[in-house]
Every structure is written in structure tokens, then in C-alpha cells.
Design a protein around this motif. Sequence first.
Motif, PDB file in Angstrom:
ATOM      1  N   LEU A 198     -78.086  22.981   8.912  1.00 26.87           N
ATOM      2  CA  LEU A 198     -77.148  22.292   8.048  1.00 26.87           C
ATOM      3  C   LEU A 198     -76.249  21.359   8.847  1.00 26.87           C
ATOM      4  CD1 LEU A 198     -76.018  25.192   5.695  1.00 26.87           C
ATOM      5  CD2 LEU A 198     -77.904  23.584   5.406  1.00 26.87           C
ATOM      6  N   GLY A 199     -76.030  20.170   8.302  1.00 26.46           N
ATOM      7  CA  GLY A 199     -75.117  19.210   8.902  1.00 26.46           C
ATOM      8  C   GLY A 199     -73.712  19.417   8.363  1.00 26.46           C
ATOM      9  N   ALA A 200     -72.782  18.595   8.813  1.00 27.00           N
ATOM     10  CA  ALA A 200     -71.382  18.713   8.399  1.00 27.00           C
ATOM     11  C   ALA A 200     -71.220  18.563   6.887  1.00 27.00           C
ATOM     12  CB  ALA A 200     -70.541  17.678   9.132  1.00 27.00           C
ATOM     13  N   GLU A 201     -71.980  17.634   6.282  1.00 32.06           N
ATOM     14  CA  GLU A 201     -71.874  17.412   4.839  1.00 32.06           C
ATOM     15  C   GLU A 201     -72.326  18.639   4.047  1.00 32.06           C
ATOM     16  OE1 GLU A 201     -74.124  14.637   1.604  1.00 32.06           O
ATOM     17  OE2 GLU A 201     -73.527  13.676   3.483  1.00 32.06           O
ATOM     18  N   GLU A 202     -73.450  19.218   4.453  1.00 36.57           N
ATOM     19  CA  GLU A 202     -73.949  20.417   3.754  1.00 36.57           C
ATOM     20  C   GLU A 202     -73.023  21.608   3.970  1.00 36.57           C
ATOM     21  OE1 GLU A 202     -78.009  18.313   4.558  1.00 36.57           O
ATOM     22  OE2 GLU A 202     -76.488  18.977   5.948  1.00 36.57           O
ATOM     23  N   LEU A 203     -72.453  21.723   5.170  1.00 34.26           N
ATOM     24  CA  LEU A 203     -71.516  22.818   5.430  1.00 34.26           C
ATOM     25  C   LEU A 203     -70.276  22.690   4.551  1.00 34.26           C
ATOM     26  CD1 LEU A 203     -71.627  23.273   9.294  1.00 34.26           C
ATOM     27  CD2 LEU A 203     -72.251  24.942   7.550  1.00 34.26           C
ATOM     28  N   GLN A 204     -69.747  21.483   4.436  1.00 33.38           N
ATOM     29  CA  GLN A 204     -68.564  21.285   3.593  1.00 33.38           C
ATOM     30  C   GLN A 204     -68.887  21.617   2.147  1.00 33.38           C
ATOM     31  OE1 GLN A 204     -65.397  20.590   4.735  1.00 33.38           O
ATOM     32  NE2 GLN A 204     -64.989  21.284   2.652  1.00 33.38           N
ATOM     33  N   GLN A 205     -70.059  21.189   1.693  1.00 34.68           N
ATOM     34  CA  GLN A 205     -70.476  21.490   0.329  1.00 34.68           C
ATOM     35  C   GLN A 205     -70.591  23.002   0.125  1.00 34.68           C
ATOM     36  OE1 GLN A 205     -74.609  21.162  -0.767  1.00 34.68           O
ATOM     37  NE2 GLN A 205     -73.996  19.749  -2.371  1.00 34.68           N
ATOM     38  N   LEU A 206     -71.104  23.689   1.109  1.00 33.57           N
ATOM     39  CA  LEU A 206     -71.242  25.140   1.027  1.00 33.57           C
ATOM     40  C   LEU A 206     -69.878  25.797   0.882  1.00 33.57           C
ATOM     41  CD1 LEU A 206     -73.269  27.468   1.104  1.00 33.57           C
ATOM     42  CD2 LEU A 206     -73.086  27.452   3.586  1.00 33.57           C
ATOM     43  N   PHE A 207     -68.915  25.371   1.686  1.00 31.82           N
ATOM     44  CA  PHE A 207     -67.570  25.927   1.575  1.00 31.82           C
ATOM     45  C   PHE A 207     -66.913  25.551   0.252  1.00 31.82           C
ATOM     46  CE2 PHE A 207     -67.912  26.686   6.127  1.00 31.82           C
ATOM     47  CZ  PHE A 207     -67.288  27.916   6.227  1.00 31.82           C
ATOM     48  N   ASP A 208     -67.191  24.351  -0.248  1.00 33.11           N
ATOM     49  CA  ASP A 208     -66.621  23.916  -1.524  1.00 33.11           C
ATOM     50  C   ASP A 208     -67.193  24.676  -2.710  1.00 33.11           C
ATOM     51  OD1 ASP A 208     -65.073  22.098  -0.156  1.00 33.11           O
ATOM     52  OD2 ASP A 208     -66.315  20.353  -0.670  1.00 33.11           O
ATOM     53  N   SER A 209     -68.367  25.280  -2.551  1.00 35.12           N
ATOM     54  CA  SER A 209     -69.003  26.022  -3.646  1.00 35.12           C
ATOM     55  C   SER A 209     -68.531  27.467  -3.710  1.00 35.12           C
ATOM     56  CB  SER A 209     -70.528  25.986  -3.496  1.00 35.12           C
ATOM     57  OG  SER A 209     -70.943  26.832  -2.436  1.00 35.12           O
ATOM     58  N   ASP A 210     -67.492  27.774  -2.994  1.00 32.05           N
ATOM     59  CA  ASP A 210     -66.957  29.136  -2.899  1.00 32.05           C
ATOM     60  C   ASP A 210     -66.771  29.757  -4.283  1.00 32.05           C
ATOM     61  OD1 ASP A 210     -64.781  31.204  -2.736  1.00 32.05           O
ATOM     62  OD2 ASP A 210     -65.056  30.747  -0.612  1.00 32.05           O
ATOM     63  N   HIS A 211     -67.290  30.958  -4.454  1.00 29.95           N
ATOM     64  CA  HIS A 211     -67.154  31.708  -5.698  1.00 29.95           C
ATOM     65  C   HIS A 211     -66.692  33.113  -5.340  1.00 29.95           C
ATOM     66  CE1 HIS A 211     -67.873  32.916  -9.816  1.00 29.95           C
ATOM     67  NE2 HIS A 211     -68.548  33.951  -9.370  1.00 29.95           N
ATOM     68  N   ASP A 212     -65.481  33.434  -5.681  1.00 27.34           N
ATOM     69  CA  ASP A 212     -64.895  34.739  -5.350  1.00 27.34           C
ATOM     70  C   ASP A 212     -64.979  35.047  -3.856  1.00 27.34           C
ATOM     71  OD1 ASP A 212     -64.154  35.257  -7.963  1.00 27.34           O
ATOM     72  OD2 ASP A 212     -66.036  36.277  -8.435  1.00 27.34           O
ATOM     73  N   GLY A 213     -64.698  34.038  -3.052  1.00 24.29           N
ATOM     74  CA  GLY A 213     -64.676  34.244  -1.608  1.00 24.29           C
ATOM     75  C   GLY A 213     -66.011  34.138  -0.916  1.00 24.29           C
ATOM     76  N   ALA A 214     -67.067  33.782  -1.660  1.00 24.08           N
ATOM     77  CA  ALA A 214     -68.397  33.677  -1.056  1.00 24.08           C
ATOM     78  C   ALA A 214     -69.022  32.328  -1.384  1.00 24.08           C
ATOM     79  CB  ALA A 214     -69.299  34.799  -1.552  1.00 24.08           C
ATOM     80  N   PRO A 215     -69.364  31.518  -0.373  1.00 21.53           N
ATOM     81  CA  PRO A 215     -70.080  30.263  -0.639  1.00 21.53           C
ATOM     82  C   PRO A 215     -71.404  30.570  -1.336  1.00 21.53           C
ATOM     83  CG  PRO A 215     -69.293  30.340   1.613  1.00 21.53           C
ATOM     84  CD  PRO A 215     -69.099  31.709   1.029  1.00 21.53           C
ATOM     85  N   THR A 216     -71.771  29.727  -2.302  1.00 18.73           N
ATOM     86  CA  THR A 216     -72.937  30.078  -3.111  1.00 18.73           C
ATOM     87  C   THR A 216     -74.035  29.034  -3.199  1.00 18.73           C
ATOM     88  OG1 THR A 216     -71.764  29.274  -5.060  1.00 18.73           O
ATOM     89  CG2 THR A 216     -71.604  31.622  -4.594  1.00 18.73           C
ATOM     90  N   VAL A 217     -73.746  27.747  -2.980  1.00 13.21           N
ATOM     91  CA  VAL A 217     -74.749  26.707  -3.214  1.00 13.21           C
ATOM     92  C   VAL A 217     -74.734  25.683  -2.090  1.00 13.21           C
ATOM     93  CG1 VAL A 217     -75.528  24.875  -4.761  1.00 13.21           C
ATOM     94  CG2 VAL A 217     -74.470  26.915  -5.709  1.00 13.21           C
ATOM     95  N   VAL A 218     -75.929  25.238  -1.687  1.00 12.51           N
ATOM     96  CA  VAL A 218     -76.053  24.107  -0.769  1.00 12.51           C
ATOM     97  C   VAL A 218     -77.177  23.220  -1.295  1.00 12.51           C
ATOM     98  CG1 VAL A 218     -77.625  25.256   0.842  1.00 12.51           C
ATOM     99  CG2 VAL A 218     -76.207  23.380   1.632  1.00 12.51           C
ATOM    100  N   THR A 219     -76.939  21.895  -1.280  1.00 12.18           N
ATOM    101  CA  THR A 219     -77.939  20.935  -1.731  1.00 12.18           C
ATOM    102  C   THR A 219     -78.410  20.113  -0.546  1.00 12.18           C
ATOM    103  OG1 THR A 219     -76.935  20.816  -3.915  1.00 12.18           O
ATOM    104  CG2 THR A 219     -78.413  19.016  -3.300  1.00 12.18           C
ATOM    105  N   LEU A 220     -79.710  20.135  -0.303  1.00 13.20           N
ATOM    106  CA  LEU A 220     -80.299  19.375   0.799  1.00 13.20           C
ATOM    107  C   LEU A 220     -80.590  17.954   0.356  1.00 13.20           C
ATOM    108  CD1 LEU A 220     -82.892  22.037   2.034  1.00 13.20           C
ATOM    109  CD2 LEU A 220     -80.538  21.704   2.807  1.00 13.20           C
TER     110      LEU A 220
END
Length: 101
Positions: free
Chosen positions: A67-89
Motif C-alpha cells: 500500500l502507498g500513502a494514498e491507500e494507507l490514508q484511505q484505510l485510516f479514513d475508513s475507520d469503523h469503531d476503531g478498526a480500518p475497514t476498506v481500501v481501494t486499489l
Amino acid sequence: MNATDLRELDGRVVLVTSAVDQRNPPTGLRGTVRVVEADDAGRPIVQVELEFPQMFTTRARHRTVTLGAEELQQLFDSDHDGAPTVVTLREPLDPETPAGE
């Protein structure tokens, strides 16, 4: 995101989708986040492992996506109840499969 935050992702299960998927509904796969040894700059490398099951005409296989910086940020932004949930390639989930299949 600091190194501690990244290491906390290790082993998390996430939904992995593709920005180039034109199907309706879009396809997604379950992926497992792996945080591996640091790169030359001392940052941990975050990867998502995908498993493709054996189907009628294809063999079972495994794919690891870094994962690159963009995907990592997206992963953190998808946080659901304290757990990242989605990443889009930005690429197909399975580069071995022809488009439209």
C-alpha cells in the motif's frame, strides 16, 4: 500516521476493492493487512494479502499488494469503531483475470 499506528494494523481483515472495477455491484475481496520490516527510511511497509480460490478454469493463487500513502490514508479514513475497514486499489484486484470477467 506513525509507525506504532501502522503496526497496529497487522493482522486486520479489510475489504479490498478496485477503482477500475466497472461492474455493478462492484467486486470486493477480503484481505489481511500485514506490516513487515521497515524500509530504508525506517518506515514499516504495509501490505494486503489477497487469496484467490480455485475456480472452474483458474488455479488458486495468492497476491500481496504493497500500500502507498494514498491507500494507507484511505484505510485510516475508513475507520469503523476503531478498526480500518476498506481500501481501494487503483489497479484490478486480480491482474491475471481479463477485463470484464
